[in-house]
Design a protein around this motif. Structure first.
Motif, PDB file in Angstrom:
ATOM      1  N   LEU A 147      14.578   5.274  -2.779  1.00 47.72           N
ATOM      2  CA  LEU A 147      15.138   5.694  -1.498  1.00 47.72           C
ATOM      3  C   LEU A 147      14.042   5.987  -0.483  1.00 47.72           C
ATOM      4  O   LEU A 147      14.147   5.586   0.682  1.00 47.72           O
ATOM      5  N   GLU A 148      12.992   6.669  -0.902  1.00 50.90           N
ATOM      6  CA  GLU A 148      11.902   6.972   0.029  1.00 50.90           C
ATOM      7  C   GLU A 148      11.262   5.685   0.540  1.00 50.90           C
ATOM      8  O   GLU A 148      10.957   5.559   1.734  1.00 50.90           O
ATOM      9  N   TYR A 149      11.077   4.717  -0.343  1.00 48.42           N
ATOM     10  CA  TYR A 149      10.462   3.448   0.078  1.00 48.42           C
ATOM     11  C   TYR A 149      11.368   2.710   1.059  1.00 48.42           C
ATOM     12  O   TYR A 149      10.902   2.184   2.079  1.00 48.42           O
ATOM     13  N   LEU A 150      12.663   2.666   0.776  1.00 44.60           N
ATOM     14  CA  LEU A 150      13.600   2.013   1.687  1.00 44.60           C
ATOM     15  C   LEU A 150      13.626   2.716   3.041  1.00 44.60           C
ATOM     16  O   LEU A 150      13.695   2.068   4.097  1.00 44.60           O
ATOM     17  N   ARG A 151      13.538   4.041   3.024  1.00 47.92           N
ATOM     18  CA  ARG A 151      13.566   4.797   4.285  1.00 47.92           C
ATOM     19  C   ARG A 151      12.275   4.603   5.077  1.00 47.92           C
ATOM     20  O   ARG A 151      12.257   4.822   6.292  1.00 47.92           O
TER      21      ARG A 151
ATOM     22  N   LYS B 100       0.842  -1.198   0.000  1.00 50.20           N
ATOM     23  CA  LYS B 100       0.000   0.000   0.000  1.00 50.20           C
ATOM     24  C   LYS B 100       0.879   1.251   0.000  1.00 50.20           C
ATOM     25  O   LYS B 100       0.635   2.215  -0.746  1.00 50.20           O
ATOM     26  N   VAL B 101       1.920   1.241   0.839  1.00 44.19           N
ATOM     27  CA  VAL B 101       2.865   2.362   0.876  1.00 44.19           C
ATOM     28  C   VAL B 101       3.574   2.492  -0.470  1.00 44.19           C
ATOM     29  O   VAL B 101       3.765   3.598  -0.991  1.00 44.19           O
ATOM     30  N   ALA B 102       3.945   1.358  -1.050  1.00 47.43           N
ATOM     31  CA  ALA B 102       4.635   1.360  -2.345  1.00 47.43           C
ATOM     32  C   ALA B 102       3.782   2.007  -3.423  1.00 47.43           C
ATOM     33  O   ALA B 102       4.286   2.769  -4.264  1.00 47.43           O
ATOM     34  N   LYS B 103       2.494   1.757  -3.385  1.00 45.12           N
ATOM     35  CA  LYS B 103       1.596   2.340  -4.381  1.00 45.12           C
ATOM     36  C   LYS B 103       1.558   3.857  -4.260  1.00 45.12           C
ATOM     37  O   LYS B 103       1.529   4.575  -5.264  1.00 45.12           O
ATOM     38  N   GLU B 104       1.535   4.350  -3.023  1.00 44.06           N
ATOM     39  CA  GLU B 104       1.499   5.800  -2.813  1.00 44.06           C
ATOM     40  C   GLU B 104       2.781   6.460  -3.327  1.00 44.06           C
ATOM     41  O   GLU B 104       2.734   7.499  -3.988  1.00 44.06           O
ATOM     42  N   ILE B 105       3.925   5.869  -3.025  1.00 47.15           N
ATOM     43  CA  ILE B 105       5.205   6.435  -3.469  1.00 47.15           C
ATOM     44  C   ILE B 105       5.346   6.311  -4.981  1.00 47.15           C
ATOM     45  O   ILE B 105       5.866   7.213  -5.648  1.00 47.15           O
ATOM     46  N   ARG B 106       4.863   5.229  -5.524  1.00 43.84           N
ATOM     47  CA  ARG B 106       4.952   4.966  -6.967  1.00 43.84           C
ATOM     48  C   ARG B 106       4.335   6.092  -7.786  1.00 43.84           C
ATOM     49  O   ARG B 106       4.810   6.449  -8.864  1.00 43.84           O
TER      50      ARG B 106
ATOM     51  N   VAL C  40       7.686   0.049  -7.185  1.00 41.25           N
ATOM     52  CA  VAL C  40       7.821   1.456  -6.800  1.00 41.25           C
ATOM     53  C   VAL C  40       8.364   2.273  -7.967  1.00 41.25           C
ATOM     54  O   VAL C  40       7.956   3.417  -8.194  1.00 41.25           O
ATOM     55  N   ALA C  41       9.281   1.677  -8.725  1.00 40.58           N
ATOM     56  CA  ALA C  41       9.909   2.365  -9.861  1.00 40.58           C
ATOM     57  C   ALA C  41       9.038   2.344 -11.109  1.00 40.58           C
ATOM     58  O   ALA C  41       9.506   2.707 -12.194  1.00 40.58           O
ATOM     59  N   LYS C  42       7.772   1.947 -10.967  1.00 41.93           N
ATOM     60  CA  LYS C  42       6.837   1.847 -12.096  1.00 41.93           C
ATOM     61  C   LYS C  42       7.385   0.923 -13.186  1.00 41.93           C
ATOM     62  O   LYS C  42       7.278   1.202 -14.391  1.00 41.93           O
ATOM     63  N   ASN C  43       8.010  -0.166 -12.739  1.00 35.72           N
ATOM     64  CA  ASN C  43       8.509  -1.214 -13.629  1.00 35.72           C
ATOM     65  C   ASN C  43       9.610  -0.737 -14.579  1.00 35.72           C
ATOM     66  O   ASN C  43       9.861  -1.379 -15.604  1.00 35.72           O
ATOM     67  N   LYS C  44      10.259   0.368 -14.236  1.00 31.80           N
ATOM     68  CA  LYS C  44      11.381   0.832 -15.045  1.00 31.80           C
ATOM     69  C   LYS C  44      12.539  -0.151 -14.909  1.00 31.80           C
ATOM     70  O   LYS C  44      12.900  -0.560 -13.795  1.00 31.80           O
ATOM     71  N   THR C  45      13.142  -0.517 -16.024  1.00 30.37           N
ATOM     72  CA  THR C  45      14.203  -1.520 -15.986  1.00 30.37           C
ATOM     73  C   THR C  45      15.451  -1.027 -15.257  1.00 30.37           C
ATOM     74  O   THR C  45      16.302  -1.831 -14.883  1.00 30.37           O
ATOM     75  N   GLU C  46      15.537   0.272 -15.032  1.00 32.51           N
ATOM     76  CA  GLU C  46      16.727   0.842 -14.395  1.00 32.51           C
ATOM     77  C   GLU C  46      16.727   0.694 -12.884  1.00 32.51           C
ATOM     78  O   GLU C  46      17.709   1.048 -12.211  1.00 32.51           O
ATOM     79  N   TRP C  47      15.667   0.146 -12.291  1.00 32.06           N
ATOM     80  CA  TRP C  47      15.510   0.178 -10.839  1.00 32.06           C
ATOM     81  C   TRP C  47      16.686  -0.481 -10.114  1.00 32.06           C
ATOM     82  O   TRP C  47      17.183   0.035  -9.107  1.00 32.06           O
TER      83      TRP C  47
END
Length: 303
Positions: free
Chosen positions: A165-169, A148-154, A184-191
């Motif tokens: 970083l925000e999610y890890l913190r 749920k938190v991940a969705k908000e940050i995403r 969280v990175a919106k499925n970006k391959t660079e994550w």
């Protein structure tokens, strides 16, 4: 296995009947295949123990837990689930029930950045995007809240690195999966590359199985503390980092603290310190690195 044998005979009967429609209209041929398809799904379900047969989600969980760290293809998971919406059930296991299941795409990205060793996977097959791997057989009951938190940050207007970083913190001291960070990175391959940059370039103490936390399951990440290491001790290549930690036995070379002594009230974690400061020409080599807990590390820099 009597039920499996009975279903097999029924499939053979349906296949024999299918021969009578091979020269008919295309739709008639397709409709004749439906009962065969349904019987094959029943066989897949019947192969599993009786106590997990009633629900597709239970069948999938049983199969994942029986074959951890194994690349499981979408075809075999579809057979085990016995329903067309099997992928949704996998997502439920991961997001709602906290099982550490990563997609083939996430696994490949972790392998590329050195956070998942392909040699530990119990499979010689190539990893495809629609494959899945259970990286831990232990259930994480807090995962539903974290998603749920991940969705908000995403959905925030931040860079991929800042979202991670925000999610890890938000989860300091708690292991999170590569699949969560990818989401969280919106499925970006660079994550996965951004996680490495946070650790090696910006000095955030992000640990994984391959760099500082051998007790962590492969494919998990953990932010030790909400602090960055001193600028002099950043940008240590992961191979050097791991070599120094292994050489020092994952033990502070000043106070002899190890993670086996850690408690919830203990603020310490392990860091690496340049004996000759990097800013003064000290090399990023194992011989110039020493393992310290962060308390001893701060005292060393205070000198």
């Amino acid at each position: 296995m009597k039920k499996v044998e009975k279903l097999r005979e029924e499939v053979i009967g349906l296949l024999n009947r299918f021969e009578t429609v091979v020269d008919t209209d295309l739709r008639d041929q397709v409709r004749a295949l439906i009962p065969i398809w349904n019987k094959l799904n029943e066989i897949g379900s019947a192969l599993l123990p009786h106590e997990v047969r009633s629900a597709a989600r239970d069948r999938l969980l049983y199969y994942f837990r029986r074959y951890p760290m194994t690349v499981l293809s979408q075809n075999e998971l579809a057979i085990v689930a016995g329903i067309s919406e099997w992928a949704r059930r996998v997502r439920e296991l991961r997001v709602e029930f906290g099982w550490s299941i990563v997609s083939g795409t996430a696994a490949r990205e972790m392998i590329k950045e050195g956070d998942l060793d392909s040699s530990v996977l119990d499979s010689e097959d190539n990893i495809h995007a629609d494959d899945y791997i259970m990286v831990s057989t232990e259930q994480d009951r807090e995962a539903a809240f974290r998603w749920k938190v991940a969705k908000e940050i995403r959905n925030k207007k931040l860079s991929v690195r800042n979202k991670i970083l925000e999610y890890l913190r938000m989860n300091i001291g708690k292991p999170v999966s590569g699949e969560e960070l990818r989401y969280v990175a919106k499925n970006k391959t660079e994550w996965a590359r951004r996680v490495r940059e946070l650790r090696t370039e910006e000095g955030w103490p992000i640990s994984s199985y391959w760099n500082g936390r051998p007790e962590l399951r492969s494919g998990l990440y953990l932010l030790e503390q909400d602090r960055q290491t001193p600028p002099h001790d950043r940008r240590i290549p992961d191979p050097m980092r791991r070599a120094a930690l292994v050489r020092d036995g994952y033990e502070c070379q000043k106070c002899r603290w190890t993670r086996k002594q850690w408690t919830r009230d203990d603020p310490r974690h392990l860091e690496l310190h340049h004996i000759e400061h990097h800013a003064k020409g000290g090399a990023n080599e194992t011989e110039n690195l020493i393992t310290l807990c962060n308390v001893c590390h701060d005292l060393e820099h205070a000198k």
